[in-house]
Design an enzyme around this catalytic site. Structure first.
Site, PDB file in Angstrom:
ATOM      1  N   CYS A 105      55.527  -2.107  46.669  1.00 20.10           N
ATOM      2  CA  CYS A 105      54.518  -2.057  45.611  1.00 20.10           C
ATOM      3  C   CYS A 105      55.115  -1.987  44.196  1.00 20.10           C
ATOM      4  O   CYS A 105      55.523  -3.007  43.671  1.00 20.10           O
ATOM      5  CB  CYS A 105      53.552  -0.904  45.875  1.00 20.10           C
ATOM      6  SG  CYS A 105      51.958  -1.189  45.104  1.00 20.10           S
TER       7      CYS A 105
HETATM    8  N1  LIG Z   1      51.363   1.876  44.965  1.00 23.78           N
HETATM    9  C1  LIG Z   1      52.073   1.524  43.895  1.00 23.78           C
HETATM   10  O1  LIG Z   1      53.298   1.548  43.884  1.00 23.78           O
HETATM   11  C2  LIG Z   1      51.269   1.127  42.675  1.00 23.78           C
HETATM   12  C3  LIG Z   1      51.936   0.196  41.727  1.00 23.78           C
HETATM   13  C4  LIG Z   1      51.189   0.013  40.397  1.00 23.78           C
HETATM   14  N2  LIG Z   1      51.139   1.245  39.676  1.00 23.78           N
HETATM   15  C5  LIG Z   1      49.790  -0.547  40.637  1.00 23.78           C
HETATM   16  O2  LIG Z   1      48.826   0.133  40.444  1.00 23.78           O
HETATM   17  O3  LIG Z   1      49.626  -1.683  40.971  1.00 23.78           O
END
Ligand SMILES: NC(=O)CC[C@H](N)C(=O)O
Length: 458
Positions: free
Chosen positions: A330
């Protein structure tokens, strides 16, 4: 049978102030000298950061989705301390299915946790009574052992609430917490802000602790926790020797990246791996490592600093292009892309993944996912259906047609609604967050791959 004190902090709905109360209680117990440990139900990473900072010990997730139900109690028993606080998610009875088999109430029954309800009393007086009567009657096997009134307006409000509770319910009020700006943790996309990016976080947590010590009868709560029956589970113990001694795994850990399950990192160490922390904002070169793990987080909040650290971006790009094995989830995937765009600004990132990470106003993927590994997946043992979760406001745009994916989504969004996990050289990067468990052994899968790449290199 293991005897230790424990309780669950639950609420009637999300945003009732559970995390602030739990963080404050953990800080208050720690300040009083109790050996306090914390747990969080569900896949969340952010609330555990607050809880572990407050208790000074790792906060572990308890999750029906990724853990086999019969492994939850042994896992809990092996991580529990003399006094264990389990923070629920959403409302006490909420869960994915209507039967509530994965609800907080189900977890409370599984682990024999006395439940302390934190009720957000904003705009409520006598109406608290039917809520409690209903909560009690809905499932009489759930031991609701105490009540903390939260966001109480003043003495008159408190008196009305107490009178209603005492008249209509047998649940004892063990605390009353006044509405206060001192108890604010900012909320934004994905939930609360993280302690790593909150100014003066130690003073803030200490203040939460002082307020809870003044507002909640800690002795009464200790007695409730002590009254929990012995747990019918023995701690899970590892008997096999470590399989990959000496493997060095770099882990990006800083204000941008912090979404790690402590037991995943412990599982790496139990296999003999050494965790080497790396700060993507400040370090300018990669240490000597055999593999790299980049968890999720908030790279968009730190995109200027990440962009300004061109030396680290270049070092990671060159190492991954030269075949250093890497696993990114992510926020980690976003960092490996060419750019991140957010709030009208675009900043250059590592540039290994030939796509652009773009932040949106609404979640682009949220909740539990299921996927099967494709034939392209270089990790062994990833053949079966894997349950995991995703939560992101970002999408990836501009990936080439011939992108190789290692995951075929059966549920959830992933990168393009059908796939997740791009494979580039020896890097796998996707939106899904994995949690290592007996039935989802991603840690041994990754370490085995890292070890095979190392052998190939030397
Ligand atoms: N789960 C995460 O790592 C989120 C990544 C990023 N902050 C998003 O909202 O897309």
């Amino acid at each position: 049978m293991t005897a230790f004190s424990r309780f669950m902090i639950a609420a009637a709905h999300k945003s009732s102030g559970k995390t602030v109360v739990s963080t404050g209680l953990a800080a208050a117990f720690r300040a009083a000298g109790d050996d306090i440990g914390t747990f969080k139900k569900g896949p969340d990473y952010i609330d555990p950061m607050w809880l572990s900072m407050a208790s000074g010990t790792p906060c572990y997730s308890l999750d029906f989705n990724t853990m086999e139900t019969d492994r939850i109690a042994p896992f809990f028993a092996s991580r529990a301390r003399e006094l264990s606080l389990v923070e629920a998610n959403k409302g006490l009875y909420d869960g994915v299915c209507v039967e509530g088999t994965d609800s907080n109430a189900a977890l409370a029954k599984l682990l024999d946790l006395p439940v302390v309800l934190v009720i957000d009393t904003l705009g409520m007086t006598r109406g608290i009574a039917p809520l409690l009567v209903g909560y009690r009657a809905f499932d009489t096997e759930v031991n609701i052992a105490g009540l903390i009134l939260n966001r109480v307006g003043g003495a008159r409000h408190e008196a009305k609430l107490r009178a209603a509770v005492e008249t209509y319910s047998d649940i004892p009020v063990i605390g009353s917490v006044r509405r206060s700006a001192r108890l604010d943790i900012g909320e934004r996309h994905l939930g609360l802000t993280t302690p790593a990016e909150s100014a003066g976080v130690e003073a803030k947590i200490a203040a939460f602790g002082e307020i809870m010590a003044e507002s909640v009868d800690l002795d009464r709560l200790r007695r409730i926790a002590r009254a929990a029956p012995p747990l019918d589970a023995s701690p899970s113990k590892r008997t096999e020797p470590p399989r990959w001694p000496g493997l060095r795994i770099g882990v990006l850990r800083d204000a941008a990246f912090g979404f790690y399950y402590p037991d995943d990192l412990e599982a790496m160490e139990a296999e003999g791996a050494q965790i080497v922390p790396i700060d993507a904002l400040h370090d300018v070169s990669l240490p000597d490592i055999d593999g790299l793990f980049i968890g999720g987080g908030f790279p968009e909040m730190r995109m200027r600093e990440l962009a300004e650290n061109a030396r680290m971006r270049g070092a990671i790009r060159s190492a991954l292009q030269a075949g250093l094995p890497c696993y990114a989830e992510c926020g980690g995937l976003m960092y490996l892309c060419e750019t991140i765009t957010w709030n009208g600004e675009t900043a250059p990132m590592v540039g290994l993944v030939p796509g652009r990470a773009v932040m949106h106003r609404r979640p682009q993927g949220r909740g539990y996912v299921e996927f099967a590994a494709t034939e392209a997946c270089p990790w062994k043992g990833d053949g079966c259906t894997v349950r995991a979760h995703e939560f992101h406001y970002a999408s990836i745009e501009g990936l080439p047609e011939d992108t190789v994916f290692v995951r075929k989504m059966q549920r959830g969004t992933g990168i393009d609604g059908r796939h997740d996990g791009v494979l580039i050289h020896n890097t796998i990067a996707g939106f899904t967050h994995l949690r290592n468990s007996a039935n989802i052994p991603w840690v041994p899968g990754f370490l085995d791959f890292v070890a095979r790449c190392r052998t190939g290199r030397t």
